[in-house]
Design a protein around this motif. Structure first.
Motif, short mmCIF file in Angstrom:
data_model
loop_
_atom_site.label_atom_id
_atom_site.label_comp_id
_atom_site.label_asym_id
_atom_site.label_seq_id
_atom_site.Cartn_x
_atom_site.Cartn_y
_atom_site.Cartn_z
N SER A 275 0.85 -1.20 0.00
CA SER A 275 0.00 0.00 0.00
C SER A 275 0.88 1.24 0.00
O SER A 275 2.04 1.20 0.39
CB SER A 275 -0.91 0.01 1.23
OG SER A 275 -1.80 -1.06 1.23
N SER A 276 0.28 2.36 -0.39
CA SER A 276 0.95 3.65 -0.25
C SER A 276 -0.11 4.70 0.06
O SER A 276 -1.27 4.58 -0.32
CB SER A 276 1.70 4.03 -1.54
OG SER A 276 0.80 4.21 -2.61
N HIS A 277 0.30 5.74 0.80
CA HIS A 277 -0.60 6.83 1.18
C HIS A 277 -1.80 6.31 1.96
O HIS A 277 -2.91 6.79 1.81
CB HIS A 277 -1.06 7.60 -0.06
CG HIS A 277 0.04 8.32 -0.77
ND1 HIS A 277 0.97 7.66 -1.54
CD2 HIS A 277 0.38 9.64 -0.81
CE1 HIS A 277 1.82 8.55 -2.04
NE2 HIS A 277 1.49 9.74 -1.60
N LYS A 278 -1.57 5.29 2.83
CA LYS A 278 -2.64 4.75 3.66
C LYS A 278 -2.37 4.95 5.15
O LYS A 278 -3.18 4.54 5.97
CB LYS A 278 -2.83 3.25 3.38
CG LYS A 278 -3.20 2.92 1.94
CD LYS A 278 -4.54 3.50 1.57
CE LYS A 278 -4.92 3.13 0.15
NZ LYS A 278 -6.21 3.74 -0.26
N GLY A 279 -1.26 5.56 5.49
CA GLY A 279 -0.91 5.78 6.89
C GLY A 279 -0.11 7.06 7.06
O GLY A 279 -0.21 7.99 6.25
N VAL A 280 0.71 7.10 8.09
CA VAL A 280 1.56 8.27 8.35
C VAL A 280 2.67 8.34 7.31
O VAL A 280 3.28 7.33 6.96
CB VAL A 280 2.16 8.19 9.76
CG1 VAL A 280 3.12 9.35 10.01
CG2 VAL A 280 1.04 8.21 10.80
#
Length: 364
Positions: A275-280
Motif C-alpha cells: 500500500s501507499s498513502h494509507k498511513g503516516v
C-alpha cells in the motif's frame, strides 16, 4: 380450424420446450456458482421477501382505510381486518423465509460435504459459466495467470495540490516582516511519481515530478516594489492610499523527496503487494527550477475612480530557484514547509529568501 389448432399446439409445445431448455441452463449455471455467490443470492431473496410482504400489507391496509372513510365498515371492523392482514403477512414472511433458510442450511451442508467447488476467481467478483463456456473459462484462466505473473507495480502517480502562508526571511528571521502574514500566500500544483525503493519493504520511497509554484507577498506600510537603476529592487511608499499591493512570482520546478511511508507492507489492491498513502507519511528533500514570470498589482482610488495597475517584468528577481522542503501527514493530507536557499532578488544589499508553510494534498 383443425390446422389452426394443430399449428397452435406445435407452437405451444415449442414454447414450452424452449422454456425448459432455458431453465436447464439456469440450473446448470447455478450449479457452477460459488458458495459465496449462492449465499448472497439467498440473502437477497430473504431481504426481498420482507420488502414484498410489507408493501403488500401497506396496500391492503390502505384499501381498508378507504372502506372506512366511505362508511362501508366500522372502525372496529377496520382494526380487526388490519390485525388479520398483519398476521397473515407475518405468517407469509415466516413461511417464505423459512424455505430460504432451509435452502441456506442445505447449501452449508453441501459446502461441508465438499460438493461445492471453491470460487473460481479468488480476490474478485464471481463469474457464472454454463456448460458451453469451457473455452471462456480456459481463456479467463490464462488471463488471470498472466496477471498473476506480471511484474509487481512499484511506482504510483499522484496529483499534488498545496497552499498556505508565504513570506520572506530577512536577516535569517521572519519576525517583524515587511509583508503581511495572512495576505501573503503561496499556491502549488503538480504531478509526482512515487517509487518504492526496496523490493520487500514498503517504508522508503523516492518521490519526484514537476510542480508550478505561485509565491505572492503583500508589502505593509502602503509600499510597493520599485526596480532601481543599480539593479536593486526596493520597497518604496506609494504616493496614494493603496487598497491592495501584491507581488507574485511563478516558477516551474522539479521537486525530489525521500518519503517514509508507514502504510504497512500488505495490500489487496491490484497486483501490488504493498500500500501507499494509507498511513503516516514523512518526506524530506528539495526542489529546483526557473522563474516563469513576475507581476506586481496595485489597487487604489482617486476621486472615486478605482485604479488598477498591473506591471510585468523581472524586477531583478533571480531567474532560477532552488530550496529545501519537507512534509508530515496522514494518508493524502500533510503539513508542508518549503524554503528557498537562494534570495528572491539578485543584487539587493540584504538577502531575502522566500518561505512557505501550508497544507499539501497528494491524491493517488
Amino acid at each position: 380450424m383443425t390446422k389452426i389448432i394443430f399449428y397452435l399446439t406445435v407452437f405451444i409445445l415449442l414454447f414450452i420446450s424452449k422454456i425448459q431448455a432455458q431453465d436447464s441452463i439456469l440450473k446448470d449455471e447455478h450449479s457452477h456458482q460459488s458458495f459465496e455467490s449462492q449465499v448472497k443470492l439467498i440473502s437477497s431473496k430473504i431481504e426481498n421477501i420482507t420488502k414484498e410482504e410489507k408493501l403488500a400489507l401497506k396496500i391492503e391496509v390502505e384499501a381498508v382505510n378507504v372502506d372506512l372513510e366511505n362508511g362501508k365498515i366500522t372502525k372496529e371492523e377496520a382494526e380487526s381486518k388490519k390485525q388479520k392482514l398483519a398476521e397473515t403477512r407475518a405468517k407469509n414472511i415466516e413461511n417464505r423465509i423459512g424455505l430460504e433458510q432451509e435452502n441456506l442450511k442445505n447449501l452449508v451442508q453441501q459446502k461441508v460435504d465438499g460438493k461445492i467447488a471453491e470460487e473460481y476467481k479468488p480476490n474478485s467478483f464471481a463469474f457464472v459459466f454454463s456448460k458451453s463456456s469451457g473455452k471462456n473459462r480456459e481463456k479467463y484462466q490464462r488471463k488471470q495467470d498472466s496477471i498473476a505473473n506480471a511484474p509487481e507495480k512499484r511506482t504510483t502517480s499522484q496529483f499534488v495540490l498545496a497552499f498556505g502562508a508565504n513570506n520572506l526571511v530577512t536577516n535569517k528571521v521572519v519576525a517583524n516582516s515587511d509583508f503581511y502574514y495572512w495576505q501573503s500566500r503561496f499556491f502549488e500544483w503538480g504531478f509526482t511519481e512515487n517509487t518504492r525503493i526496496f523490493k520487500n519493504h514498503n517504508v522508503l520511497h523516492l518521490k519526484y515530478g514537476f510542480s508550478v509554484m505561485y509565491n505572492t507577498i503583500c508589502p505593509t506600510g502602503n509600499r510597493y516594489f520599485v526596480a532601481a537603476p543599480n539593479n536593486q529592487t526596493n520597497l518604496e511608499i506609494f504616493p496614494y492610499k493603496l487598497e491592495d499591493s501584491r507581488f507574485k512570482n511563478v516558477y516551474l520546478v522539479a521537486p525530489l523527496h525521500l518519503e517514509f511511508d508507514f502504510s504497512g507492507n500488505k495490500s489487496n489492491l491490484g497486483n501490488s503487494s504493498f500500500s501507499s498513502h494509507k498511513g503516516v507519511r514523512f518526506g524530506i528533500g528539495g526542489y529546483g527550477g526557473f522563474r516563469v514570470k513576475s507581476k506586481q498589482k496595485m489597487y487604489y482610488t482617486i476621486d472615486d475612480d478605482k485604479i488598477r495597475i498591473k506591471t510585468k517584468g523581472d524586477f531583478n528577481a533571480n531567474d532560477f530557484i532552488y530550496g529545501v522542503s519537507t512534509y508530515l501527514g496522514y494518508k493524502e493530507t500533510s503539513l508542508y514547509l518549503k524554503y528557498d536557499l537562494n534570495p528572491l532578488f539578485k543584487n539587493n544589499g540584504v538577502d531575502q529568501n522566500n518561505i512557505s508553510l501550508g497544507v499539501r494534498f497528494d491524491f493517488n
